[in-house]
Each structure stands twice: as C-alpha cells, then as structure tokens.
Design an enzyme around this catalytic site. Sequence first.
Site, PDB file in Angstrom:
ATOM      1  N   SER A  74       0.868  -1.182   0.000  1.00 31.35           N
ATOM      2  CA  SER A  74       0.000   0.000   0.000  1.00 31.35           C
ATOM      3  C   SER A  74       0.897   1.221   0.000  1.00 31.35           C
ATOM      4  CB  SER A  74      -0.881  -0.007   1.256  1.00 31.35           C
ATOM      5  OG  SER A  74      -1.446   1.268   1.466  1.00 31.35           O
ATOM      6  N   TYR A  88      -1.324  -0.863  10.436  1.00 31.50           N
ATOM      7  CA  TYR A  88      -1.423  -1.091   8.982  1.00 31.50           C
ATOM      8  C   TYR A  88      -0.167  -0.589   8.263  1.00 31.50           C
ATOM      9  CZ  TYR A  88      -3.616  -1.253   4.334  1.00 31.50           C
ATOM     10  OH  TYR A  88      -3.917  -1.524   3.020  1.00 31.50           O
TER      11      TYR A  88
HETATM   12  N1  LIG Z   1      -8.922  -0.955  -0.916  1.00 36.37           N
HETATM   13  C1  LIG Z   1      -7.891  -0.144  -0.731  1.00 36.37           C
HETATM   14  O1  LIG Z   1      -8.019   1.094  -0.652  1.00 36.37           O
HETATM   15  C2  LIG Z   1      -6.510  -0.706  -0.634  1.00 36.37           C
HETATM   16  C3  LIG Z   1      -5.419   0.157  -0.770  1.00 36.37           C
HETATM   17  C4  LIG Z   1      -4.138  -0.358  -0.676  1.00 36.37           C
HETATM   18  C5  LIG Z   1      -3.960  -1.699  -0.445  1.00 36.37           C
HETATM   19  N2  LIG Z   1      -5.044  -2.514  -0.295  1.00 36.37           N
HETATM   20  C6  LIG Z   1      -4.782  -3.926  -0.053  1.00 36.37           C
HETATM   21  O2  LIG Z   1      -5.406  -4.702  -1.046  1.00 36.37           O
HETATM   22  C7  LIG Z   1      -5.650  -6.014  -0.515  1.00 36.37           C
HETATM   23  C8  LIG Z   1      -7.073  -6.408  -0.849  1.00 36.37           C
HETATM   24  O3  LIG Z   1      -7.948  -5.526  -0.163  1.00 36.37           O
HETATM   25  P1  LIG Z   1      -9.374  -5.080  -0.733  1.00 36.37           P
HETATM   26  O4  LIG Z   1      -9.512  -3.620  -0.530  1.00 36.37           O
HETATM   27  O5  LIG Z   1      -9.578  -5.675  -2.084  1.00 36.37           O
HETATM   28  O6  LIG Z   1     -10.323  -5.704   0.341  1.00 36.37           O
HETATM   29  P2  LIG Z   1     -11.253  -6.983   0.278  1.00 36.37           P
HETATM   30  O7  LIG Z   1     -11.862  -7.056   1.640  1.00 36.37           O
HETATM   31  O8  LIG Z   1     -12.142  -6.897  -0.907  1.00 36.37           O
HETATM   32  O9  LIG Z   1     -10.208  -8.162   0.076  1.00 36.37           O
HETATM   33  C9  LIG Z   1      -9.592  -8.806   1.150  1.00 36.37           C
HETATM   34  C10 LIG Z   1      -9.675 -10.290   0.937  1.00 36.37           C
HETATM   35  O10 LIG Z   1      -9.072 -10.936   2.054  1.00 36.37           O
HETATM   36  C11 LIG Z   1      -9.891 -12.047   2.402  1.00 36.37           C
HETATM   37  N3  LIG Z   1      -9.721 -12.331   3.825  1.00 36.37           N
HETATM   38  C12 LIG Z   1      -9.857 -11.470   4.850  1.00 36.37           C
HETATM   39  N4  LIG Z   1      -9.633 -12.090   6.016  1.00 36.37           N
HETATM   40  C13 LIG Z   1      -9.331 -13.378   5.719  1.00 36.37           C
HETATM   41  C14 LIG Z   1      -9.001 -14.514   6.493  1.00 36.37           C
HETATM   42  N5  LIG Z   1      -8.924 -14.438   7.830  1.00 36.37           N
HETATM   43  N6  LIG Z   1      -8.747 -15.666   5.854  1.00 36.37           N
HETATM   44  C15 LIG Z   1      -8.830 -15.739   4.513  1.00 36.37           C
HETATM   45  N7  LIG Z   1      -9.152 -14.694   3.718  1.00 36.37           N
HETATM   46  C16 LIG Z   1      -9.395 -13.533   4.318  1.00 36.37           C
HETATM   47  C17 LIG Z   1     -11.302 -11.610   2.116  1.00 36.37           C
HETATM   48  O11 LIG Z   1     -12.137 -12.733   1.940  1.00 36.37           O
HETATM   49  C18 LIG Z   1     -11.110 -10.811   0.816  1.00 36.37           C
HETATM   50  O12 LIG Z   1     -11.189 -11.662  -0.312  1.00 36.37           O
HETATM   51  C19 LIG Z   1      -5.331  -5.929   0.984  1.00 36.37           C
HETATM   52  O13 LIG Z   1      -4.027  -6.417   1.208  1.00 36.37           O
HETATM   53  C20 LIG Z   1      -5.363  -4.446   1.258  1.00 36.37           C
HETATM   54  O14 LIG Z   1      -4.558  -4.076   2.364  1.00 36.37           O
HETATM   55  C21 LIG Z   1      -6.314  -2.057  -0.396  1.00 36.37           C
END
Ligand SMILES: NC(=O)c1ccc[n+]([C@@H]2O[C@H](COP(=O)([O-])OP(=O)(O)OC[C@H]3O[C@@H](n4cnc5c(N)ncnc54)[C@H](O)[C@@H]3O)[C@@H](O)[C@H]2O)c1
Length: 184
Positions: A74, A88
């Site tokens: 991130s 985070y």
């Molecule tokens: N959305 C944003 O603004 C953003 C920005 C930067 C980085 N990210 C990173 O992108 C990645 C995906 O995030 P996202 O925004 O798509 O969110 P999201 O919630 O859509 O995706 C997260 C995924 O992790 C899975 N998950 C969560 N806890 C779990 C567990 N205990 N066991 C198995 N699976 C589990 C969920 O089922 C989901 O598929 C993350 O690493 C997040 O930190 C997101």
Amino acid sequence: MVAETLDRFGQIDILVNAVGGGAGKALHPAEDYPRSDWDWIMELNVRSTVLATQPVVRAMIERGAGGSILNISSVRANLGINAGYSAYVAAKGAISSLTRQWATEWAKHGIRVNAIMPTFVDTPQVAMLLQDPAFKAGIVNRIPLGRVGETRDLVGPAIFLCSDAASFVTGQVLGIDGGLTATQ
Ligand SMILES: NC(=O)c1ccc[n+]([C@@H]2O[C@H](COP(=O)([O-])OP(=O)(O)OC[C@H]3O[C@@H](n4cnc5c(N)ncnc54)[C@H](O)[C@@H]3O)[C@@H](O)[C@H]2O)c1
C-alpha cells in the site's frame, strides 16, 4: 490449499497475496494502539502472506521452473496518514520489505517477487471511510489524477508483474496511486 492446487493442476506458476487490509476497522491513536488490533492487522496482512508464500515457493523450487509472486502492499508503506493507521503502515512496510528480501533470496530459483502499492481503491473494505465526504475530499485532493482507484486500475499492473512481460523485473513495489507518491 497449496497441496490441493498441486493435486489438481500439477504446478503453481503465480501466487497473488491479496488477503489483507483491515485498516479502517482498527483505527487507534498511535500512543494507545491496542495489542489485540496490532496482532490482528499483522496476522491478516503479514502472516497470511508468509504462510501462503512459503509452501508455494517450496513447490516452485522443487519444480525448478521459476515462478512469480505478487504481494499487495500500500502507499501506506511509504506515507503516513493523519488517522490511526499504526499497525497497517507497519504491516505494509513489512510487505514491501519482504518483497525485496524474497526477490533477492529466490532469484537463484528464477522466482520473481514484486508488489503493487495502491492508494485508496474503492472496495467494500474502505467504503465506510470513503462515505465521509470530508475524508474522501482530503484523499482525492492529494491525488494528481483527481480520483480514488477502481479495482480495474489494478488489473494491468498485476498482469504485467505476474507475466513474462516483466521477466527482468523483481523486487519492485509499483505505485498504483494516480500520482500520489510522485507529489511527496
Ligand atoms: N482498498 C484499498 O483502498 C486498498 C489500498 C491499498 C492496499 N489494499 C490492499 O489490497 C488487498 C485487498 O484488499 P481489498 O480492498 O480488495 O479488500 P477486500 O476485503 O475486498 O479483500 C480482502 C480479501 O481478504 C480475504 N480475507 C480477509 N480475512 C481473511 C481470512 N482471515 N482468511 C482468509 N481470507 C481472508 C477476504 O475474503 C477478501 O477476499 C489488501 O491487502 C489491502 O490491504 C487495499
């Protein structure tokens, strides 16, 4: 998970470590950051990545045909934010560092390791934060392209880094941030 994948497909070429996040549900002042949420965020982002990667890489090494790992860091690995993000930012800093370390250690096996570091991407996970107009405006105003990310913005970079198009690219953390980090 890895054993079942190998049973069914015989090999693993690519691993995308997309599990993670949780920042918006674990906001605390840095001076009072509770151990329970610290451990949860580190488990969700760092340990999940390590636990998935180790058996995949062991299988890739045994097969001897290389592979590609993509971690999701991130911009928070590089940038502070005036909200309770201590765990985070630490977790994503670890993901960026592990990307470089693993790329270095596993290059001899032809395994490339890269990461993408998005800024805010409009997913359910951050929807609550982005519903606050003042918070969203504060974010968008700092992004030169003038919007938060959409999930489709990540597709091209992810395919590029996982594919042979990036055959000489390893240990890199690519910003997908509308120019945000270019301004800092
Ligand atoms: N959305 C944003 O603004 C953003 C920005 C930067 C980085 N990210 C990173 O992108 C990645 C995906 O995030 P996202 O925004 O798509 O969110 P999201 O919630 O859509 O995706 C997260 C995924 O992790 C899975 N998950 C969560 N806890 C779990 C567990 N205990 N066991 C198995 N699976 C589990 C969920 O089922 C989901 O598929 C993350 O690493 C997040 O930190 C997101």
